[in-house]
Design a protein around this motif. Structure first.
Motif, PDB file in Angstrom:
ATOM      1  N   LEU A  11      -9.439   0.386 -15.904  1.00  0.00           N
ATOM      2  CA  LEU A  11      -8.114   0.153 -15.335  1.00  0.00           C
ATOM      3  C   LEU A  11      -7.553   1.509 -14.942  1.00  0.00           C
ATOM      4  CD1 LEU A  11      -5.563  -1.486 -14.687  1.00  0.00           C
ATOM      5  CD2 LEU A  11      -4.904  -1.215 -17.076  1.00  0.00           C
ATOM      6  N   GLU A  12      -7.217   1.652 -13.668  1.00  0.00           N
ATOM      7  CA  GLU A  12      -6.660   2.904 -13.166  1.00  0.00           C
ATOM      8  C   GLU A  12      -5.162   2.738 -12.920  1.00  0.00           C
ATOM      9  OE1 GLU A  12     -10.669   4.209 -10.691  1.00  0.00           O
ATOM     10  OE2 GLU A  12      -8.935   3.459  -9.592  1.00  0.00           O
ATOM     11  N   THR A  13      -4.415   3.766 -13.264  1.00  0.00           N
ATOM     12  CA  THR A  13      -2.986   3.804 -12.974  1.00  0.00           C
ATOM     13  C   THR A  13      -2.763   4.981 -12.031  1.00  0.00           C
ATOM     14  OG1 THR A  13      -2.475   2.888 -15.154  1.00  0.00           O
ATOM     15  CG2 THR A  13      -0.665   3.962 -13.960  1.00  0.00           C
ATOM     16  N   TRP A  14      -2.360   4.668 -10.802  1.00  0.00           N
ATOM     17  CA  TRP A  14      -2.197   5.671  -9.749  1.00  0.00           C
ATOM     18  C   TRP A  14      -0.730   6.055  -9.600  1.00  0.00           C
ATOM     19  CZ3 TRP A  14      -5.561   5.017  -4.803  1.00  0.00           C
ATOM     20  CH2 TRP A  14      -6.889   4.761  -5.151  1.00  0.00           C
ATOM     21  N   THR A  15      -0.494   7.314  -9.229  1.00  0.00           N
ATOM     22  CA  THR A  15       0.857   7.769  -8.902  1.00  0.00           C
ATOM     23  C   THR A  15       1.202   7.298  -7.484  1.00  0.00           C
ATOM     24  OG1 THR A  15       0.141   9.844  -7.879  1.00  0.00           O
ATOM     25  CG2 THR A  15       0.524   9.870 -10.291  1.00  0.00           C
ATOM     26  N   VAL A  16       2.480   7.337  -7.136  1.00  0.00           N
ATOM     27  CA  VAL A  16       2.879   6.948  -5.781  1.00  0.00           C
ATOM     28  C   VAL A  16       2.249   7.877  -4.745  1.00  0.00           C
ATOM     29  CG1 VAL A  16       4.996   5.746  -6.433  1.00  0.00           C
ATOM     30  CG2 VAL A  16       5.083   8.190  -5.953  1.00  0.00           C
ATOM     31  N   ASP A  17       2.099   9.151  -5.069  1.00  0.00           N
ATOM     32  CA  ASP A  17       1.475  10.090  -4.123  1.00  0.00           C
ATOM     33  C   ASP A  17       0.008   9.731  -3.880  1.00  0.00           C
ATOM     34  OD1 ASP A  17       3.812  11.603  -3.756  1.00  0.00           O
ATOM     35  OD2 ASP A  17       3.329  12.937  -5.424  1.00  0.00           O
ATOM     36  N   ARG A  67     -10.783  -0.041  -2.511  1.00  0.00           N
ATOM     37  CA  ARG A  67     -10.273  -0.330  -3.854  1.00  0.00           C
ATOM     38  C   ARG A  67      -9.007  -1.167  -3.729  1.00  0.00           C
ATOM     39  NH1 ARG A  67     -12.473   1.145  -7.263  1.00  0.00           N
ATOM     40  NH2 ARG A  67     -12.269   3.321  -7.766  1.00  0.00           N
ATOM     41  N   ILE A  68      -8.783  -2.058  -4.680  1.00  0.00           N
ATOM     42  CA  ILE A  68      -7.557  -2.839  -4.734  1.00  0.00           C
ATOM     43  C   ILE A  68      -6.568  -2.124  -5.640  1.00  0.00           C
ATOM     44  CG2 ILE A  68      -6.505  -5.001  -5.518  1.00  0.00           C
ATOM     45  CD1 ILE A  68      -9.215  -6.363  -4.897  1.00  0.00           C
ATOM     46  N   VAL A  69      -5.354  -1.937  -5.128  1.00  0.00           N
ATOM     47  CA  VAL A  69      -4.269  -1.344  -5.912  1.00  0.00           C
ATOM     48  C   VAL A  69      -3.087  -2.314  -5.863  1.00  0.00           C
ATOM     49  CG1 VAL A  69      -2.710   0.610  -6.212  1.00  0.00           C
ATOM     50  CG2 VAL A  69      -5.016   1.003  -5.327  1.00  0.00           C
ATOM     51  N   PHE A  70      -2.606  -2.721  -7.029  1.00  0.00           N
ATOM     52  CA  PHE A  70      -1.461  -3.621  -7.128  1.00  0.00           C
ATOM     53  C   PHE A  70      -0.190  -2.825  -7.331  1.00  0.00           C
ATOM     54  CE2 PHE A  70      -4.999  -6.151  -8.932  1.00  0.00           C
ATOM     55  CZ  PHE A  70      -4.961  -7.231  -8.077  1.00  0.00           C
ATOM     56  N   HIS A  71       0.928  -3.402  -6.875  1.00  0.00           N
ATOM     57  CA  HIS A  71       2.228  -2.823  -7.216  1.00  0.00           C
ATOM     58  C   HIS A  71       3.253  -3.931  -7.336  1.00  0.00           C
ATOM     59  CE1 HIS A  71       5.165  -2.884  -3.860  1.00  0.00           C
ATOM     60  NE2 HIS A  71       4.108  -2.972  -3.082  1.00  0.00           N
ATOM     61  N   CYS A  72       4.317  -3.641  -8.082  1.00  0.00           N
ATOM     62  CA  CYS A  72       5.433  -4.583  -8.253  1.00  0.00           C
ATOM     63  C   CYS A  72       6.713  -3.760  -8.197  1.00  0.00           C
ATOM     64  CB  CYS A  72       5.287  -5.347  -9.578  1.00  0.00           C
ATOM     65  SG  CYS A  72       5.340  -4.303 -11.043  1.00  0.00           S
ATOM     66  N   GLY A  73       7.748  -4.203  -8.865  1.00  0.00           N
ATOM     67  CA  GLY A  73       9.004  -3.469  -8.847  1.00  0.00           C
ATOM     68  C   GLY A  73       9.009  -2.255  -9.756  1.00  0.00           C
ATOM     69  N   PHE A 100       7.490  -0.211  -7.045  1.00  0.00           N
ATOM     70  CA  PHE A 100       8.246   0.054  -5.823  1.00  0.00           C
ATOM     71  C   PHE A 100       9.461   0.945  -6.100  1.00  0.00           C
ATOM     72  CE2 PHE A 100      11.145  -1.233  -2.315  1.00  0.00           C
ATOM     73  CZ  PHE A 100      10.345  -0.831  -1.258  1.00  0.00           C
ATOM     74  N   GLY A 101      10.022   0.832  -7.306  1.00  0.00           N
ATOM     75  CA  GLY A 101      11.143   1.705  -7.670  1.00  0.00           C
ATOM     76  C   GLY A 101      10.744   3.166  -7.621  1.00  0.00           C
ATOM     77  N   ALA A 102       9.553   3.485  -8.116  1.00  0.00           N
ATOM     78  CA  ALA A 102       9.053   4.866  -8.067  1.00  0.00           C
ATOM     79  C   ALA A 102       8.755   5.275  -6.631  1.00  0.00           C
ATOM     80  CB  ALA A 102       7.809   4.999  -8.936  1.00  0.00           C
ATOM     81  N   LYS A 104      10.289   4.221  -3.882  1.00  0.00           N
ATOM     82  CA  LYS A 104      11.577   4.542  -3.253  1.00  0.00           C
ATOM     83  C   LYS A 104      12.156   5.834  -3.816  1.00  0.00           C
ATOM     84  CE  LYS A 104      14.625   1.312  -2.904  1.00  0.00           C
ATOM     85  NZ  LYS A 104      15.459   0.115  -3.127  1.00  0.00           N
ATOM     86  N   GLY A 105      12.037   6.022  -5.133  1.00  0.00           N
ATOM     87  CA  GLY A 105      12.551   7.235  -5.770  1.00  0.00           C
ATOM     88  C   GLY A 105      11.888   8.498  -5.247  1.00  0.00           C
ATOM     89  N   ALA A 106      10.625   8.370  -4.817  1.00  0.00           N
ATOM     90  CA  ALA A 106       9.886   9.505  -4.266  1.00  0.00           C
ATOM     91  C   ALA A 106      10.121   9.660  -2.763  1.00  0.00           C
ATOM     92  CB  ALA A 106       8.400   9.337  -4.550  1.00  0.00           C
ATOM     93  N   LYS A 107      11.036   8.838  -2.215  1.00  0.00           N
ATOM     94  CA  LYS A 107      11.398   8.891  -0.789  1.00  0.00           C
ATOM     95  C   LYS A 107      10.216   8.591   0.132  1.00  0.00           C
ATOM     96  CE  LYS A 107      15.617  10.566  -1.622  1.00  0.00           C
ATOM     97  NZ  LYS A 107      16.427   9.609  -2.300  1.00  0.00           N
TER      98      LYS A 107
END
Length: 124
Positions: A11-17, A67-73, A100-102, A104-107
């Motif tokens: 299980l991978e956890t990716w940053t917004v960047d 690769r499949i990457v999921f995101h939510c709020g 998605f909050g992160a 948006k927070g990262a512009k």
């Protein structure tokens, strides 16, 4: 990127960047697991919608090329879906930390709703 061994899978956890870089290079399929209402109000342009309430791991695209990457709020629902995908037999799956909050927070750019007209518009 953070990784966690889950049985024989990762299980991978990716940053917004990391997500934006890979998405811009067309290296990943980005799947939004929020509700249709959340998605319609604002979403990452090009992300697919597969709401948690209707999630079926067997319907996911293969990972031979992307690769499949999921995101939510916030990252909670996407982690739940990522773990369900691993349980369904996917060897490597990822989700976006902070959701998605992160993003948006990262512009980062996304499609929002113009509150005066109700029309979608690009937010940078």
């Amino acid at each position: 990127m953070k990784t966690e061994q889950v049985g024989d899978s990762i299980l991978e956890t990716w940053t917004v960047d990391e997500v934006q870089e890979a998405f811009d290079k067309n290296e990943i399929v980005l799947i939004d697991v929020r509700t249709p209402q959340e998605y319609m109000f604002e979403h990452i342009e090009g992300a697919l919608l597969m709401p948690l309430a209707f999630f079926k791991a067997a319907k996911l695209p293969g990972q031979t090329e992307k690769r499949i990457v999921f995101h939510c709020g916030s990252g909670v629902r996407s982690e739940k879906v990522a773990r369900a995908s691993i349980e369904a037999g996917f060897a490597k799956i990822a989700h976006m930390e902070g959701g998605f909050g992160a993003w948006k927070g990262a512009k980062k750019p996304y499609i929002g709703t113009n509150m005066a007209t109700g029309a979608p518009h690009q937010v940078s």
